[in-house]
Motif scaffolding. Structure first.
Motif, PDB file in Angstrom:
ATOM      1  N   GLU A 150     -10.042  -8.634  -0.959  1.00  0.00           N
ATOM      2  CA  GLU A 150      -9.432  -8.445  -2.269  1.00  0.00           C
ATOM      3  C   GLU A 150      -9.851  -9.510  -3.275  1.00  0.00           C
ATOM      4  O   GLU A 150      -9.515  -9.427  -4.448  1.00  0.00           O
ATOM      5  CB  GLU A 150      -7.896  -8.472  -2.152  1.00  0.00           C
ATOM      6  N   ASN A 278     -13.080  -4.505  -0.414  1.00  0.00           N
ATOM      7  CA  ASN A 278     -12.394  -3.249  -0.672  1.00  0.00           C
ATOM      8  C   ASN A 278     -13.103  -2.518  -1.815  1.00  0.00           C
ATOM      9  O   ASN A 278     -13.514  -3.145  -2.792  1.00  0.00           O
ATOM     10  CB  ASN A 278     -10.937  -3.539  -1.047  1.00  0.00           C
ATOM     11  N   THR A 280     -11.915  -0.859  -4.008  1.00  0.00           N
ATOM     12  CA  THR A 280     -11.100  -0.935  -5.215  1.00  0.00           C
ATOM     13  C   THR A 280     -11.321  -2.253  -5.949  1.00  0.00           C
ATOM     14  O   THR A 280     -11.135  -3.331  -5.380  1.00  0.00           O
ATOM     15  CB  THR A 280      -9.599  -0.805  -4.865  1.00  0.00           C
ATOM     16  N   ASN A 281     -11.772  -2.163  -7.169  1.00  0.00           N
ATOM     17  CA  ASN A 281     -11.798  -3.292  -8.104  1.00  0.00           C
ATOM     18  C   ASN A 281     -12.818  -4.381  -7.787  1.00  0.00           C
ATOM     19  O   ASN A 281     -12.736  -5.476  -8.330  1.00  0.00           O
ATOM     20  CB  ASN A 281     -10.401  -3.926  -8.242  1.00  0.00           C
ATOM     21  N   THR A 285     -16.439  -1.058  -8.704  1.00  0.00           N
ATOM     22  CA  THR A 285     -15.591  -0.725  -9.845  1.00  0.00           C
ATOM     23  C   THR A 285     -16.159  -1.319 -11.124  1.00  0.00           C
ATOM     24  O   THR A 285     -16.164  -0.665 -12.179  1.00  0.00           O
ATOM     25  CB  THR A 285     -14.161  -1.237  -9.609  1.00  0.00           C
ATOM     26  N   ASP A 308      -9.894   1.696   1.232  1.00  0.00           N
ATOM     27  CA  ASP A 308      -8.652   1.029   0.835  1.00  0.00           C
ATOM     28  C   ASP A 308      -7.686   1.015   2.019  1.00  0.00           C
ATOM     29  O   ASP A 308      -6.700   1.754   2.059  1.00  0.00           O
ATOM     30  CB  ASP A 308      -8.044   1.760  -0.359  1.00  0.00           C
ATOM     31  N   GLU A 309      -8.008   0.150   2.988  1.00  0.00           N
ATOM     32  CA  GLU A 309      -7.220   0.043   4.207  1.00  0.00           C
ATOM     33  C   GLU A 309      -7.365  -1.357   4.775  1.00  0.00           C
ATOM     34  O   GLU A 309      -8.257  -2.117   4.385  1.00  0.00           O
ATOM     35  CB  GLU A 309      -7.716   1.062   5.246  1.00  0.00           C
ATOM     36  N   HIS A 310      -6.468  -1.716   5.679  1.00  0.00           N
ATOM     37  CA  HIS A 310      -6.590  -2.997   6.372  1.00  0.00           C
ATOM     38  C   HIS A 310      -7.624  -2.830   7.489  1.00  0.00           C
ATOM     39  O   HIS A 310      -7.583  -1.866   8.260  1.00  0.00           O
ATOM     40  CB  HIS A 310      -5.249  -3.441   6.926  1.00  0.00           C
TER      41      HIS A 310
END
Length: 339
Positions: A150, A278, A280-281, A285, A308-310
């Motif tokens: 992240e 990830n 995401t972002n 992105t 988008d998972e652990h």
């Protein structure tokens, strides 16, 4: 106190009963750590620049800050397991004229130290270099608490913070050297010190500008950090199947080299972003935002990263294969995109 000291000696490898084997020098796995040049390179810079200081949160062996400590002990600080305090202390040192490098695991630097990075470093534009090492899934079996998937998303949303991913040993040397006179705060993301070679010599770099490593006309792979080498290897696999692939090292995630993103999309018509993060972002992105805002149409686009998972537990190499972040996986995703 003596009991705790005995335990420390066992786990750090100084006692006769230390948990170590032939592959370990001090209880830690030493295989491949010769590529971790963080402390050695900063010590070289410090030989000629009195502004350099290094701080770590009890991880001097893991990030090789111990190499700096051995040569410049007067400019080395181990704050203990106090990552937030380390970053604030680094900001204070920066206000006194130092260029401090505050290093810890990326999961701790970005997640624990987010407020301090933003408020103490980026907002007053202090020349603090927060170094997040063992990023992504490189901690393997240590699990979610030590995985850092992240950090790019968090760091790239902080104003006045330059976010850079080191690609290999020589690129890390270039990043550290160029950072000395770079204005404001930086987040420097490192792997686990076993990164395969991309740059045979120390490259000339400019933060905010990418490096085009391979030309191609059918597809562009935009990669960063640990995914650059497998992206190049994937391009070689794709060439065997008749595909011409451009590969770009997007080592600066913020500010992003938007000109290269737009130019590559226009030239090849297909863009695949690859990152140990990830989806995401992160880099993907940032590239998607750039393409949309530039009004680029007709180009195929896909983000390849960790869903988008652990992350599941396992050794890093197995995790890269599982999430298709190795050369074979990247080539497979590229073919799907081009079809």
């Amino acid at each position: 106190m003596s009991e705790w000291q005995d335990q420390s000696e066992i786990f750090n490898g100084t006692a006769d009963t230390a948990l170590k084997d032939a592959r370990s020098a001090d209880g830690n796995d030493r295989r491949g750590t010769t590529a971790f040049v963080f402390g050695d390179e900063l010590a070289d810079i410090a030989d000629r620049d009195p502004r350099v200081a290094v701080l770590t949160a009890d991880l001097a062996r893991s990030n090789r800050a111990v190499d700096f400590q051995g040569r410049h002990p007067e400019r080395f600080v181990n704050v203990g397991i106090a990552e937030k305090n380390m970053i604030t202390a680094a900001a204070g040192m920066a206000s006194c004229g130092y260029v401090p490098f505050a290093a810890t695991f990326a999961s701790f630097a970005a997640l624990l130290g987010c407020e301090q990075i933003r408020t103490d470093c980026a907002y007053p534009r202090m020349p603090v270099r927060v170094v997040g090492h063992h990023s992504g899934m490189s901690m393997g079996f240590y699990g979610t608490s030590h995985h850092s998937l992240e950090d790019l998303g968090i760091m790239r949303t902080i104003a006045d913070l330059t976010v850079v991913c080191a690609t290999d040993e020589n690129h890390l040397r270039a990043v550290l050297r160029a950072s000395m006179d770079h204005p404001g705060a930086m987040y420097i993301r490192l792997g686990r010190g076993r990164d395969p070679e991309v740059y045979p010599t120390v490259p000339e770099i400019v933060f905010g500008r990418s490096i085009r490593l391979r030309e191609g006309s059918d597809l562009t792979i935009l990669a960063t950090g640990s995914t650059v080498r497998p992206a190049l290897d994937a391009a070689a696999l794709l060439a065997d199947d008749g595909y011409s692939t451009r590969v770009v090292d997007m080592f600066t995630v913020s500010p992003l080299d938007k000109d290269e993103v737009v130019a590559s999309a226009a030239a090849t018509g297909a863009v695949l972003t690859v990152e140990e993060h990830n989806v995401t972002n992160g880099l993907g992105t940032a590239v998607a935002e750039t393409l949309f805002e530039a009004g680029v149409s007709g180009s195929r686009f896909k983000r390849l990263g960790v869903p988008d998972e652990h992350v599941i537990l396992g050794p890093p190499a197995a995790l890269y294969a599982h999430y298709q972040l190795d050369a074979t996986g990247i080539a497979t995703q590229a073919k799907e995109l081009m079809r």
